[in-house]
Design a protein around this motif. Sequence first.
Motif, PDB file in Angstrom:
ATOM      1  N   GLU A  67       0.837  -1.190   0.000  1.00 58.38           N
ATOM      2  CA  GLU A  67       0.000   0.000   0.000  1.00 58.38           C
ATOM      3  C   GLU A  67       0.877   1.247   0.000  1.00 58.38           C
ATOM      4  O   GLU A  67       1.686   1.453   0.903  1.00 58.38           O
ATOM      5  CB  GLU A  67      -0.914   0.024   1.224  1.00 58.38           C
ATOM      6  N   ALA A  68       0.715   2.087  -1.021  1.00 52.34           N
ATOM      7  CA  ALA A  68       1.515   3.303  -1.131  1.00 52.34           C
ATOM      8  C   ALA A  68       0.969   4.384  -0.224  1.00 52.34           C
ATOM      9  O   ALA A  68      -0.246   4.635  -0.174  1.00 52.34           O
ATOM     10  CB  ALA A  68       1.535   3.785  -2.571  1.00 52.34           C
ATOM     11  N   LEU A  69       1.860   5.051   0.508  1.00 51.40           N
ATOM     12  CA  LEU A  69       1.499   6.205   1.308  1.00 51.40           C
ATOM     13  C   LEU A  69       1.484   7.450   0.421  1.00 51.40           C
ATOM     14  O   LEU A  69       1.999   7.435  -0.702  1.00 51.40           O
ATOM     15  CB  LEU A  69       2.515   6.385   2.434  1.00 51.40           C
ATOM     16  N   PRO A  70       0.916   8.557   0.893  1.00 45.77           N
ATOM     17  CA  PRO A  70       0.968   9.793   0.106  1.00 45.77           C
ATOM     18  C   PRO A  70       2.407  10.201  -0.173  1.00 45.77           C
ATOM     19  O   PRO A  70       3.278  10.084   0.700  1.00 45.77           O
ATOM     20  CB  PRO A  70       0.271  10.810   1.017  1.00 45.77           C
ATOM     21  N   VAL A  71       2.672  10.670  -1.399  1.00 47.57           N
ATOM     22  CA  VAL A  71       4.004  11.140  -1.761  1.00 47.57           C
ATOM     23  C   VAL A  71       4.236  12.492  -1.099  1.00 47.57           C
ATOM     24  O   VAL A  71       3.385  13.390  -1.161  1.00 47.57           O
ATOM     25  CB  VAL A  71       4.159  11.244  -3.287  1.00 47.57           C
ATOM     26  N   LEU A  72       5.396  12.652  -0.462  1.00 47.70           N
ATOM     27  CA  LEU A  72       5.724  13.855   0.295  1.00 47.70           C
ATOM     28  C   LEU A  72       6.786  14.668  -0.432  1.00 47.70           C
ATOM     29  O   LEU A  72       7.666  14.097  -1.092  1.00 47.70           O
ATOM     30  CB  LEU A  72       6.233  13.476   1.685  1.00 47.70           C
ATOM     31  N   SER A  73       6.744  15.984  -0.282  1.00 43.35           N
ATOM     32  CA  SER A  73       7.744  16.838  -0.924  1.00 43.35           C
ATOM     33  C   SER A  73       8.095  17.998  -0.011  1.00 43.35           C
ATOM     34  O   SER A  73       7.319  18.385   0.868  1.00 43.35           O
ATOM     35  CB  SER A  73       7.236  17.364  -2.269  1.00 43.35           C
ATOM     36  N   ALA A  74       9.286  18.556  -0.237  1.00 40.94           N
ATOM     37  CA  ALA A  74       9.748  19.719   0.521  1.00 40.94           C
ATOM     38  C   ALA A  74      10.798  20.451  -0.301  1.00 40.94           C
ATOM     39  O   ALA A  74      11.535  19.840  -1.076  1.00 40.94           O
ATOM     40  CB  ALA A  74      10.336  19.289   1.867  1.00 40.94           C
ATOM     41  N   GLY A  75      10.874  21.767  -0.127  1.00 38.26           N
ATOM     42  CA  GLY A  75      11.948  22.538  -0.730  1.00 38.26           C
ATOM     43  C   GLY A  75      11.688  23.000  -2.139  1.00 38.26           C
ATOM     44  O   GLY A  75      10.572  22.922  -2.656  1.00 38.26           O
ATOM     45  N   GLN A  76      12.771  23.457  -2.787  1.00 32.37           N
ATOM     46  CA  GLN A  76      12.705  24.078  -4.104  1.00 32.37           C
ATOM     47  C   GLN A  76      13.401  23.208  -5.147  1.00 32.37           C
ATOM     48  O   GLN A  76      14.600  22.933  -5.036  1.00 32.37           O
ATOM     49  CB  GLN A  76      13.379  25.448  -4.075  1.00 32.37           C
ATOM     50  N   ALA A  77      12.670  22.809  -6.156  1.00 24.76           N
ATOM     51  CA  ALA A  77      13.251  22.034  -7.252  1.00 24.76           C
ATOM     52  C   ALA A  77      14.223  22.882  -8.070  1.00 24.76           C
ATOM     53  O   ALA A  77      15.203  22.363  -8.617  1.00 24.76           O
ATOM     54  CB  ALA A  77      12.148  21.497  -8.154  1.00 24.76           C
ATOM     55  N   LEU A  78      13.957  24.166  -8.172  1.00 23.19           N
ATOM     56  CA  LEU A  78      14.863  25.123  -8.819  1.00 23.19           C
ATOM     57  C   LEU A  78      15.035  26.285  -7.857  1.00 23.19           C
ATOM     58  O   LEU A  78      14.072  27.000  -7.540  1.00 23.19           O
ATOM     59  CB  LEU A  78      14.280  25.617 -10.148  1.00 23.19           C
ATOM     60  N   ARG A  79      16.259  26.461  -7.388  1.00 25.00           N
ATOM     61  CA  ARG A  79      16.532  27.537  -6.434  1.00 25.00           C
ATOM     62  C   ARG A  79      17.615  28.487  -6.926  1.00 25.00           C
ATOM     63  O   ARG A  79      17.630  29.653  -6.567  1.00 25.00           O
ATOM     64  CB  ARG A  79      16.946  26.933  -5.094  1.00 25.00           C
ATOM     65  N   PHE A  80      18.517  27.970  -7.763  1.00 26.54           N
ATOM     66  CA  PHE A  80      19.662  28.756  -8.232  1.00 26.54           C
ATOM     67  C   PHE A  80      19.645  28.829  -9.752  1.00 26.54           C
ATOM     68  O   PHE A  80      19.195  27.914 -10.440  1.00 26.54           O
ATOM     69  CB  PHE A  80      20.967  28.120  -7.762  1.00 26.54           C
ATOM     70  N   GLY A  81      20.188  29.920 -10.286  1.00 30.38           N
ATOM     71  CA  GLY A  81      20.250  30.098 -11.726  1.00 30.38           C
ATOM     72  C   GLY A  81      21.632  29.794 -12.269  1.00 30.38           C
ATOM     73  O   GLY A  81      22.504  29.252 -11.578  1.00 30.38           O
ATOM     74  N   ALA A  82      21.849  30.131 -13.531  1.00 34.47           N
ATOM     75  CA  ALA A  82      23.130  29.886 -14.188  1.00 34.47           C
ATOM     76  C   ALA A  82      24.260  30.513 -13.386  1.00 34.47           C
ATOM     77  O   ALA A  82      24.178  31.668 -12.952  1.00 34.47           O
ATOM     78  CB  ALA A  82      23.108  30.456 -15.602  1.00 34.47           C
ATOM     79  N   GLY A  83      25.305  29.714 -13.172  1.00 36.44           N
ATOM     80  CA  GLY A  83      26.433  30.194 -12.396  1.00 36.44           C
ATOM     81  C   GLY A  83      26.259  30.054 -10.905  1.00 36.44           C
ATOM     82  O   GLY A  83      27.156  30.394 -10.136  1.00 36.44           O
ATOM     83  N   GLY A  84      25.092  29.590 -10.456  1.00 31.67           N
ATOM     84  CA  GLY A  84      24.875  29.330  -9.041  1.00 31.67           C
ATOM     85  C   GLY A  84      24.304  30.497  -8.265  1.00 31.67           C
ATOM     86  O   GLY A  84      24.251  30.449  -7.022  1.00 31.67           O
ATOM     87  N   ALA A  85      23.849  31.541  -8.944  1.00 35.56           N
ATOM     88  CA  ALA A  85      23.273  32.692  -8.248  1.00 35.56           C
ATOM     89  C   ALA A  85      21.892  32.337  -7.710  1.00 35.56           C
ATOM     90  O   ALA A  85      21.074  31.727  -8.398  1.00 35.56           O
ATOM     91  CB  ALA A  85      23.171  33.884  -9.191  1.00 35.56           C
ATOM     92  N   LEU A  86      21.617  32.727  -6.479  1.00 37.94           N
ATOM     93  CA  LEU A  86      20.310  32.495  -5.878  1.00 37.94           C
ATOM     94  C   LEU A  86      19.253  33.270  -6.637  1.00 37.94           C
ATOM     95  O   LEU A  86      19.380  34.477  -6.851  1.00 37.94           O
ATOM     96  CB  LEU A  86      20.320  32.919  -4.412  1.00 37.94           C
ATOM     97  N   LEU A  87      18.193  32.589  -7.056  1.00 35.91           N
ATOM     98  CA  LEU A  87      17.128  33.239  -7.812  1.00 35.91           C
ATOM     99  C   LEU A  87      16.209  34.017  -6.880  1.00 35.91           C
ATOM    100  O   LEU A  87      16.041  33.662  -5.703  1.00 35.91           O
ATOM    101  CB  LEU A  87      16.308  32.183  -8.558  1.00 35.91           C
TER     102      LEU A  87
END
Length: 370
Positions: free
Chosen positions: A32-52
Amino acid sequence: MDLTGKLQDLLGAAVGQGMVPSAVCAVALDGEALPVLSAGQALRFGAGGALLPAAEQVPAEPGTWYDLASVTKPFSAVAVLALVRDGLLDLDEPVAARLPAFAAAGAADPGKQLVTLRHLLTHTSGLPGIWDGWRQPLPDRRAALASLLSVPLAAEPGTGFSYSCVGYNTAMALAETATGTAWEALIQQLVLDPLEQDGDITFRPDPGHCAATECGTPDGRALVRGEVHDESAHALGGAAANAGLFGTASGALRFAEALRGGFPEILPGPLADLLWQDQLDLMLGPAAAEARTGVGYGQSLGLRIGQLGWMGADAADARGHNGFTGTCFLTDRQRRLSVVLLTNRVHPTRDGTGVVPLQKAVSEAVYAAA
């Protein structure tokens, strides 16, 4: 606190502490599958690693695709075993017998004549772990494969265990040669279609629904999102046997549960059993004891066995795999459970905190609940 609440707290804490920018978790207990859980940002930084800016960041959702990295390897092993099922490949035949490009190196590297498909799938071939040919200009995939197949052995076949992406991509080349079919199509026809994945596992995801990985890679990509992070797989066109698949947590859970059930849609029992049976004694003979001392876990045709460092203290009977990008899954027949944890821990850089503590904590929470 129930298991769902405990897992959500673990994901939230890992994001809050900067261990991972995002995480998605899927669990099945007794089928029996439980509800899928998520947290955080799938995309947080842009090109070069700058915080968006906050408005440009993208939250992780239960249906977000993650770069599975080496979690691709179990899918590859199942596809290869399906070709064994069909009589197109033989686990114990020398690879050089059917793969001329691999055999061509035999004169200068005679040990290659002894390498079998079983060696490749159990990381006992003697091939090195990585192929650095992607660092050179390569006009096309054919040239990339030729370069990969020319890599010399680092050790004699069957004398030790050494994790090898080169070995899995050699198995891919063998499968393509034997069938005349591209690897991407083989995975789709032999594994994904029978399991009715319906796009939950794919080599070609929608980048807009993917968790980003690295910002600024050694092969010159400013931001990787929706294409494979691994440089070798990228040089091979994105669809490779060592890496390249993207998956949602529910798709990876469906694969884990199918593995727990023996893949009746794909493999006859004796071949499915090879995914569960430790192969190191068979492959290494007298060298097996020393290998186990150094490795600390077993290896089937495509799966780790009881890799307790990330699987957790109770997982001695579990089978599964982890991936460089921060992904993992395990399944346990005895305890009737499966666990999937997908993160993009390499966003924005591969030099961040390791994700093993989170993987272990999630697994141990599930085992405790089971």
